[in-house]
Design a protein around this motif. Structure first.
Motif, PDB file in Angstrom:
ATOM      1  N   THR A  37       3.782   2.979   1.709  1.00  0.00           N
ATOM      2  CA  THR A  37       5.112   2.404   1.544  1.00  0.00           C
ATOM      3  C   THR A  37       5.818   2.988   0.318  1.00  0.00           C
ATOM      4  O   THR A  37       6.969   2.723   0.075  1.00  0.00           O
ATOM      5  CB  THR A  37       5.045   0.867   1.396  1.00  0.00           C
ATOM      6  OG1 THR A  37       4.165   0.568   0.317  1.00  0.00           O
ATOM      7  CG2 THR A  37       4.573   0.210   2.658  1.00  0.00           C
ATOM      8  N   ALA A  38       5.093   3.777  -0.460  1.00  0.00           N
ATOM      9  CA  ALA A  38       5.673   4.312  -1.685  1.00  0.00           C
ATOM     10  C   ALA A  38       6.321   5.685  -1.482  1.00  0.00           C
ATOM     11  O   ALA A  38       6.757   6.301  -2.434  1.00  0.00           O
ATOM     12  CB  ALA A  38       4.614   4.379  -2.771  1.00  0.00           C
TER      13      ALA A  38
ATOM     14  N   ASN B  95       0.689   5.169  -1.845  1.00  0.00           N
ATOM     15  CA  ASN B  95       0.402   4.499  -0.575  1.00  0.00           C
ATOM     16  C   ASN B  95       1.582   4.671   0.386  1.00  0.00           C
ATOM     17  O   ASN B  95       2.645   5.134   0.011  1.00  0.00           O
ATOM     18  CB  ASN B  95      -0.038   3.049  -0.785  1.00  0.00           C
ATOM     19  CG  ASN B  95       1.107   2.146  -1.158  1.00  0.00           C
ATOM     20  OD1 ASN B  95       2.241   2.358  -0.755  1.00  0.00           O
ATOM     21  ND2 ASN B  95       0.802   1.120  -1.944  1.00  0.00           N
TER      22      ASN B  95
HETATM   23  C1  NAG Z   1       1.995   0.233  -2.147  1.00  0.00           C
HETATM   24  O1  NAG Z   1       3.204   0.559  -2.792  1.00  0.00           O
HETATM   25  C2  NAG Z   1       4.054  -0.553  -2.887  1.00  0.00           C
HETATM   26  C3  NAG Z   1       5.386  -0.055  -3.454  1.00  0.00           C
HETATM   27  O2  NAG Z   1       5.203   0.784  -4.562  1.00  0.00           O
HETATM   28  C4  NAG Z   1       3.405  -1.631  -3.741  1.00  0.00           C
HETATM   29  O3  NAG Z   1       4.232  -2.758  -3.829  1.00  0.00           O
HETATM   30  C5  NAG Z   1       2.088  -2.037  -3.102  1.00  0.00           C
HETATM   31  O4  NAG Z   1       1.412  -2.942  -3.921  1.00  0.00           O
HETATM   32  C6  NAG Z   1       1.213  -0.808  -2.885  1.00  0.00           C
HETATM   33  N1  NAG Z   1       0.044  -1.193  -2.142  1.00  0.00           N
HETATM   34  C7  NAG Z   1      -1.164  -0.782  -2.466  1.00  0.00           C
HETATM   35  C8  NAG Z   1      -2.268  -1.223  -1.562  1.00  0.00           C
HETATM   36  O5  NAG Z   1      -1.386  -0.067  -3.435  1.00  0.00           O
END
Ligand code: NAG
Ligand code: NAG
Ligand code: NAG
Ligand code: NAG
Length: 234
Positions: free
Chosen positions: A30-31, A28
């Motif tokens: 933010t990752a 995603n």
């Molecule tokens: C996106 O990645 C972040 C960090 O790895 C994580 O905390 C978050 O839950 C993820 N969001 C989704 C929608 O998968």
């Protein structure tokens, strides 16, 4: 998952759909990278209704050679040849669009009549007064990367291209070369001498790039062929 893999491919490759054997695990936003952002544009300005991309134009050295390559090897049809003078000519070619599946024959006259309502045409311009070579010299400043072709069986095309003695730059299943001066890497915007080249090439494997065939037209322009979705021969 399959939809996501299909959506991802255009990111590093082109606006076409393929059926990759490798499923890409998306991260995603933010990752980190790589990440995919599906388009969320709303409807286009109504004033642009019916705008469509019709053709790309290439400057070529030898129209006869070009016609043989795009016609005999790739199945495009000459729509017309316009000879303004003995030295300056323009030729339009495209696949017959009586059916994208190639089942419906169209005469040249029919294709001329439909020309401005077709897509995927190539305009080739040749001038004998151009003395410099039309050799394609890939570098990271080139703005034309490649022409994209969809075929039902990319390996069958690879065999055709081999029999045609076309310059094949990357075979199906091969990794793009990272040798200095690699035409494929440079053509796809990666400087093979850069430190991040290996890092950039690696994700393209997951995106299906390794299954693509990359070859060159008589002027050295890169053509990338990918498998049509839903075909058995992946
Ligand atoms: C996106 O990645 C972040 C960090 O790895 C994580 O905390 C978050 O839950 C993820 N969001 C989704 C929608 O998968
Ligand atoms: C090919 O396309 C035409 C329409 O362009 C369609 O009528 C025909 O059924 C298609 N044939 C096959 C074999 O898909
Ligand atoms: C390709 O090259 C081979 C070997 O030089 C030759 O026999 C063949 O005729 C060539 N094919 C075409 C389509 O030019
Ligand atoms: C490629 O060229 C660069 C700069 O000229 C050089 O430092 C590097 O060692 C070369 N790499 C290979 C794999 O030849």
């Amino acid at each position: 998952m399959k939809l996501i893999a299909v959506l991802l491919l255009p990111l590093l490759t082109s606006l076409t759909i393929v059926c990759p054997p490798v499923h890409y695990q998306p991260t995603n936003s933010t990752a980190g990278y790589p990440k995919l952002t599906p388009g969320t544009d709303g409807p286009a300005d109504p004033a642009t209704t019916q705008y469509q991309f019709n053709h790309v134009a290439l400057l070529v050295k030898d129209l006869a050679e070009t016609r043989k390559f795009y016609g005999d090897l790739l199945g495009m049809r000459m729509i017309f040849l316009y000879e303004e003078t003995e030295d300056y000519s323009i030729m339009y070619m495209a696949h017959s669009q009586g059916g994208k599946n190639g089942t419906e024959y169209q005469t040249g006259a029919e294709m001329i009549a439909e020309k401005n309502d077709m897509q995927g045409l190539i305009e080739f311009t040749s001038s004998k007064s151009f003395t410099r070579s039309r050799e394609y010299v890939p570098n990271t400043r080139q703005t034309l990367s490649h022409l994209g072709l969809i075929v039902p069986d990319v390996k069958a095309l690879q065999e055709r291209a081999e029999a045609f003695n076309a310059t094949i730059l990357k075979r199906v299943d091969d990794a793009p070369s990272l040798d200095n001066g690699s035409v494929v890497a440079l053509g796809f915007g990666i400087d093979p001498a850069s430190e991040e080249a290996q890092e950039l090439i690696a994700p393209t494997k997951a995106l299906g790039f390794f299954q693509f065939l990359v070859f060159a037209d008589p002027d050295g322009n890169l053509i990338k062929a990918q498998q049509q979705i839903g075909s058995a021969a992946v």
